[in-house]
Design a protein around this motif. Structure first.
Motif, short mmCIF file in Angstrom:
data_model
loop_
_atom_site.label_atom_id
_atom_site.label_comp_id
_atom_site.label_asym_id
_atom_site.label_seq_id
_atom_site.Cartn_x
_atom_site.Cartn_y
_atom_site.Cartn_z
N GLU A 1 53.42 37.44 40.58
CA GLU A 1 51.99 37.34 40.87
C GLU A 1 51.43 38.66 41.36
O GLU A 1 50.34 39.07 40.98
CB GLU A 1 51.74 36.24 41.90
CG GLU A 1 51.97 34.86 41.35
CD GLU A 1 51.75 33.78 42.39
OE1 GLU A 1 51.22 34.08 43.47
OE2 GLU A 1 52.13 32.64 42.10
N LYS A 2 52.20 39.36 42.21
CA LYS A 2 51.74 40.65 42.71
C LYS A 2 51.64 41.66 41.56
O LYS A 2 50.67 42.41 41.47
CB LYS A 2 52.72 41.15 43.77
CG LYS A 2 52.28 42.42 44.44
CD LYS A 2 53.23 42.83 45.54
CE LYS A 2 52.76 44.10 46.20
NZ LYS A 2 53.66 44.53 47.24
N GLU A 3 52.61 41.68 40.66
CA GLU A 3 52.57 42.57 39.51
C GLU A 3 51.41 42.23 38.59
O GLU A 3 50.75 43.11 38.03
CB GLU A 3 53.90 42.50 38.75
CG GLU A 3 55.06 43.12 39.48
CD GLU A 3 56.39 42.89 38.79
OE1 GLU A 3 56.46 42.12 37.81
OE2 GLU A 3 57.38 43.47 39.26
N GLU A 4 51.14 40.94 38.43
CA GLU A 4 50.00 40.53 37.61
C GLU A 4 48.70 41.00 38.22
O GLU A 4 47.79 41.46 37.52
CB GLU A 4 50.00 39.01 37.43
CG GLU A 4 51.10 38.51 36.53
CD GLU A 4 51.16 36.99 36.46
OE1 GLU A 4 50.56 36.31 37.32
OE2 GLU A 4 51.82 36.48 35.55
N LYS A 5 48.58 40.90 39.54
CA LYS A 5 47.37 41.35 40.22
C LYS A 5 47.18 42.85 40.05
O LYS A 5 46.08 43.33 39.79
CB LYS A 5 47.42 40.99 41.70
CG LYS A 5 47.24 39.52 41.97
CD LYS A 5 47.33 39.22 43.46
CE LYS A 5 47.24 37.73 43.73
NZ LYS A 5 47.40 37.42 45.15
N MET B 1 48.30 44.65 37.57
CA MET B 1 47.95 44.87 36.17
C MET B 1 46.47 44.56 35.93
O MET B 1 45.78 45.32 35.23
CB MET B 1 48.83 44.00 35.27
CG MET B 1 48.63 44.27 33.79
SD MET B 1 49.00 45.94 33.29
CE MET B 1 50.76 45.93 33.43
N ILE B 2 45.97 43.50 36.50
CA ILE B 2 44.56 43.13 36.34
C ILE B 2 43.67 44.21 36.95
O ILE B 2 42.67 44.63 36.35
CB ILE B 2 44.28 41.74 36.95
CG1 ILE B 2 44.95 40.66 36.10
CG2 ILE B 2 42.78 41.49 37.08
CD1 ILE B 2 44.91 39.28 36.70
N VAL B 3 44.02 44.70 38.13
CA VAL B 3 43.24 45.76 38.77
C VAL B 3 43.25 47.02 37.91
O VAL B 3 42.21 47.66 37.71
CB VAL B 3 43.77 46.03 40.20
CG1 VAL B 3 43.15 47.30 40.78
CG2 VAL B 3 43.50 44.85 41.11
N LEU B 4 44.40 47.38 37.38
CA LEU B 4 44.49 48.56 36.53
C LEU B 4 43.65 48.40 35.25
O LEU B 4 42.96 49.33 34.83
CB LEU B 4 45.94 48.86 36.17
CG LEU B 4 46.81 49.42 37.30
CD1 LEU B 4 48.26 49.50 36.85
CD2 LEU B 4 46.30 50.76 37.76
N LEU B 5 43.72 47.23 34.64
CA LEU B 5 42.91 46.98 33.44
C LEU B 5 41.42 47.06 33.75
O LEU B 5 40.64 47.61 32.97
CB LEU B 5 43.26 45.63 32.82
CG LEU B 5 44.59 45.57 32.06
CD1 LEU B 5 44.90 44.13 31.66
CD2 LEU B 5 44.54 46.46 30.85
N MET B 6 41.02 46.54 34.88
CA MET B 6 39.60 46.60 35.25
C MET B 6 39.17 48.05 35.50
O MET B 6 38.06 48.44 35.13
CB MET B 6 39.34 45.72 36.48
CG MET B 6 39.47 44.23 36.15
SD MET B 6 39.06 43.17 37.52
CE MET B 6 37.33 43.42 37.64
#
Length: 127
Positions: free
Chosen positions: A5-9, A11-16
């Motif tokens: 979940e932390k890695e997904e978060k 990744m989402i921040v980086l994509l944004m």
């Protein structure tokens, strides 16, 4: 499971951040060249404009090999200058009086009269 979940978060921040950067770059550097205004009597020296009309006269200069056109558009007539370096000979070979043309260029003044100066051979199209 919490590491995923932390890695997904992350990744989402980086994509944004990437999307935000691309959006800023698009609006900061995008230059829409399709919005060139049509030439009119209110066009100013230095303006990039287009002109669509009929060639009513054309001749190459005796010294220099530049092309001078006079284009009728509506009830107006406008001079168009194509330098030797911008393809005057090539343009002259495809144009004649009564040719319908689409010209893109910069408004300049010559001997107190406005004219459109073509920068490149691709800025004149026979239509």
């Amino acid at each position: 499971m919490s590491t995923i979940e932390k890695e997904e978060k992350v990744m989402i921040v980086l994509l944004m951040m990437v999307l935000l950067s691309l959006s800023i770059a698009y609006f900061a550097f995008y230059n829409d060249t399709t919005q060139i205004p049509e030439y009119s009597t209110s066009s100013k020296t230095g303006d990039k404009v287009y002109l669509e009309g009929t060639v009513i006269s054309e001749h190459l200069t005796k010294t220099g090999g530049h092309l001078l056109l006079e284009v009728e558009h509506g009830s107006d007539r406008t001079k168009v200058f194509v330098s030797k370096d911008s393809g005057a000979q090539e343009v002259a070979s495809i144009l004649s009086e009564n040719s319908k043309v689409y010209v893109t260029g910069e408004v300049q003044e010559y001997q107190g009269e406005p004219e459109i100066v073509v920068q490149d051979i691709n800025d004149i199209k026979v239509i």
